[in-house]
Motif scaffolding. Structure first.
Motif, PDB file in Angstrom:
ATOM      1  N   ILE A  82     -27.102  11.589   9.541  1.00 25.44           N
ATOM      2  CA  ILE A  82     -27.317  10.374   8.727  1.00 25.44           C
ATOM      3  C   ILE A  82     -26.441   9.177   8.819  1.00 25.44           C
ATOM      4  O   ILE A  82     -26.756   8.003   8.665  1.00 25.44           O
ATOM      5  CB  ILE A  82     -28.526  10.311   8.069  1.00 25.44           C
ATOM      6  CG1 ILE A  82     -30.279  11.523   8.751  1.00 25.44           C
ATOM      7  CG2 ILE A  82     -29.594   9.464   7.571  1.00 25.44           C
ATOM      8  CD1 ILE A  82     -30.553  12.313   7.912  1.00 25.44           C
ATOM      9  N   ARG A  83     -25.912   9.700   8.165  1.00 24.50           N
ATOM     10  CA  ARG A  83     -24.598   8.722   7.463  1.00 24.50           C
ATOM     11  C   ARG A  83     -23.171   8.235   8.380  1.00 24.50           C
ATOM     12  O   ARG A  83     -22.485   7.372   8.103  1.00 24.50           O
ATOM     13  CB  ARG A  83     -23.431   9.064   6.378  1.00 24.50           C
ATOM     14  CG  ARG A  83     -24.259   9.320   4.891  1.00 24.50           C
ATOM     15  CD  ARG A  83     -23.634   9.897   3.841  1.00 24.50           C
ATOM     16  NE  ARG A  83     -22.482  11.438   3.677  1.00 24.50           N
ATOM     17  CZ  ARG A  83     -22.508  11.666   3.916  1.00 24.50           C
ATOM     18  NH1 ARG A  83     -23.742  12.860   3.626  1.00 24.50           N
ATOM     19  NH2 ARG A  83     -21.787  12.654   4.624  1.00 24.50           N
ATOM     20  N   GLY A  84     -23.624   8.729   9.438  1.00 26.83           N
ATOM     21  CA  GLY A  84     -22.266   8.791  10.554  1.00 26.83           C
ATOM     22  C   GLY A  84     -21.223   9.033  10.401  1.00 26.83           C
ATOM     23  O   GLY A  84     -20.500   9.189  10.679  1.00 26.83           O
ATOM     24  N   ASP A  85     -20.579  10.140   9.604  1.00 23.10           N
ATOM     25  CA  ASP A  85     -19.693  10.747   9.177  1.00 23.10           C
ATOM     26  C   ASP A  85     -19.906  12.246   9.865  1.00 23.10           C
ATOM     27  O   ASP A  85     -20.256  13.477   9.325  1.00 23.10           O
ATOM     28  CB  ASP A  85     -20.094  11.448   7.539  1.00 23.10           C
ATOM     29  CG  ASP A  85     -18.836  11.868   7.286  1.00 23.10           C
ATOM     30  OD1 ASP A  85     -17.764  12.086   7.894  1.00 23.10           O
ATOM     31  OD2 ASP A  85     -18.777  12.247   5.825  1.00 23.10           O
ATOM     32  N   TYR A  86     -19.426  12.001  11.472  1.00 26.42           N
ATOM     33  CA  TYR A  86     -19.135  12.395  11.813  1.00 26.42           C
ATOM     34  C   TYR A  86     -18.231  13.702  11.814  1.00 26.42           C
ATOM     35  O   TYR A  86     -18.342  15.129  12.964  1.00 26.42           O
ATOM     36  CB  TYR A  86     -19.118  11.857  13.478  1.00 26.42           C
ATOM     37  CG  TYR A  86     -20.426  10.998  13.765  1.00 26.42           C
ATOM     38  CD1 TYR A  86     -21.073  11.754  14.661  1.00 26.42           C
ATOM     39  CD2 TYR A  86     -19.930   9.390  13.803  1.00 26.42           C
ATOM     40  CE1 TYR A  86     -22.270  10.419  14.536  1.00 26.42           C
ATOM     41  CE2 TYR A  86     -21.393   8.973  14.241  1.00 26.42           C
ATOM     42  CZ  TYR A  86     -22.541   9.420  14.369  1.00 26.42           C
ATOM     43  OH  TYR A  86     -23.566   8.754  15.022  1.00 26.42           O
ATOM     44  N   SER A  87     -16.807  13.276  11.584  1.00 26.46           N
ATOM     45  CA  SER A  87     -16.122  14.313  11.103  1.00 26.46           C
ATOM     46  C   SER A  87     -15.866  15.240   9.882  1.00 26.46           C
ATOM     47  O   SER A  87     -15.402  16.277  10.033  1.00 26.46           O
ATOM     48  CB  SER A  87     -14.503  12.872  10.645  1.00 26.46           C
ATOM     49  OG  SER A  87     -15.309  12.252   8.682  1.00 26.46           O
ATOM     50  N   ALA A  88     -17.045  14.877   8.997  1.00 29.38           N
ATOM     51  CA  ALA A  88     -17.475  15.751   8.366  1.00 29.38           C
ATOM     52  C   ALA A  88     -18.372  16.711   9.151  1.00 29.38           C
ATOM     53  O   ALA A  88     -18.171  18.052   8.202  1.00 29.38           O
ATOM     54  CB  ALA A  88     -18.640  15.455   6.935  1.00 29.38           C
ATOM     55  N   LEU A  89     -19.201  17.024  10.035  1.00 29.58           N
ATOM     56  CA  LEU A  89     -19.380  17.742  10.099  1.00 29.58           C
ATOM     57  C   LEU A  89     -19.189  19.337  10.612  1.00 29.58           C
ATOM     58  O   LEU A  89     -19.985  20.602  10.374  1.00 29.58           O
ATOM     59  CB  LEU A  89     -20.778  17.216  11.720  1.00 29.58           C
ATOM     60  CG  LEU A  89     -21.286  15.876  11.616  1.00 29.58           C
ATOM     61  CD1 LEU A  89     -22.115  15.614  12.983  1.00 29.58           C
ATOM     62  CD2 LEU A  89     -22.278  16.105  11.023  1.00 29.58           C
ATOM     63  N   PRO A  90     -18.024  19.521  11.289  1.00 32.72           N
ATOM     64  CA  PRO A  90     -17.484  20.644  11.401  1.00 32.72           C
ATOM     65  C   PRO A  90     -16.332  21.322  10.362  1.00 32.72           C
ATOM     66  O   PRO A  90     -16.968  22.763  10.079  1.00 32.72           O
ATOM     67  CB  PRO A  90     -15.771  20.206  12.204  1.00 32.72           C
ATOM     68  CG  PRO A  90     -16.204  18.889  13.078  1.00 32.72           C
ATOM     69  CD  PRO A  90     -17.241  18.468  11.708  1.00 32.72           C
ATOM     70  N   ALA A  91     -16.390  20.697   9.492  1.00 35.48           N
ATOM     71  CA  ALA A  91     -16.787  21.099   7.752  1.00 35.48           C
ATOM     72  C   ALA A  91     -17.732  22.314   7.354  1.00 35.48           C
ATOM     73  O   ALA A  91     -17.535  22.993   7.142  1.00 35.48           O
ATOM     74  CB  ALA A  91     -16.121  20.620   7.242  1.00 35.48           C
ATOM     75  N   LEU A  92     -18.489  21.086   7.760  1.00 39.21           N
ATOM     76  CA  LEU A  92     -20.413  22.029   7.084  1.00 39.21           C
ATOM     77  C   LEU A  92     -20.194  23.059   7.586  1.00 39.21           C
ATOM     78  O   LEU A  92     -21.270  23.374   7.183  1.00 39.21           O
ATOM     79  CB  LEU A  92     -21.270  20.604   7.158  1.00 39.21           C
ATOM     80  CG  LEU A  92     -20.738  19.234   5.926  1.00 39.21           C
ATOM     81  CD1 LEU A  92     -21.231  18.078   6.472  1.00 39.21           C
ATOM     82  CD2 LEU A  92     -20.845  20.430   5.051  1.00 39.21           C
ATOM     83  N   ALA A  93     -20.540  22.913   8.814  1.00 36.90           N
ATOM     84  CA  ALA A  93     -20.924  24.241   9.873  1.00 36.90           C
ATOM     85  C   ALA A  93     -19.455  25.024   9.882  1.00 36.90           C
ATOM     86  O   ALA A  93     -20.516  26.293   9.889  1.00 36.90           O
ATOM     87  CB  ALA A  93     -20.241  24.455  11.254  1.00 36.90           C
TER      88      ALA A  93
END
Length: 104
Positions: A82-93
């Motif tokens: 939602i924030r557009g913080d696509y770089s955080a997605l792999p780490a969160l997964a």
């Protein structure tokens, strides 16, 4: 109005929860239906809702796949999207896999 392909969307509900859905209509039309309680079992008890993210897919099958994927994501991962913080997605997964954290 029916659109080509489909739209996947995330709503923020009045109770703070997120709802992920798919529509072949205009997203704004579907959000209005949610706020009116039309074909909206989950969101009818959590109104008003606010559109916080949406994406259009040319192919319905791609939209269905994305909706299913998002429904399995943690709250933190949805909020990064939602924030557009696509770089955080792999780490969160990766964090979720290591910790066994539940979906959000």
């Amino acid at each position: 109005m029916l659109v080509e392909g489909a739209n996947v969307y995330i709503l923020l509900c009045a109770d703070g929860s997120y709802y992920t859905g798919l529509t072949r209509n205009e997203v704004e039309t579907r959000v209005s239906e949610h706020n009116l309680g039309i074909n909206a079992e989950y969101t009818s008890r959590r109104r008003p809702v606010k559109l916080v993210w949406s994406e259009h897919f040319e192919r319905l099958t791609d939209a269905i796949a994305m909706e299913r994927q998002l429904k399995g994501w943690s709250r933190a991962k949805k909020e990064a999207l939602i924030r557009g913080d696509y770089s955080a997605l792999p780490a969160l997964a990766a964090w979720r896999k290591r910790s066994g954290a539940p979906c959000g």
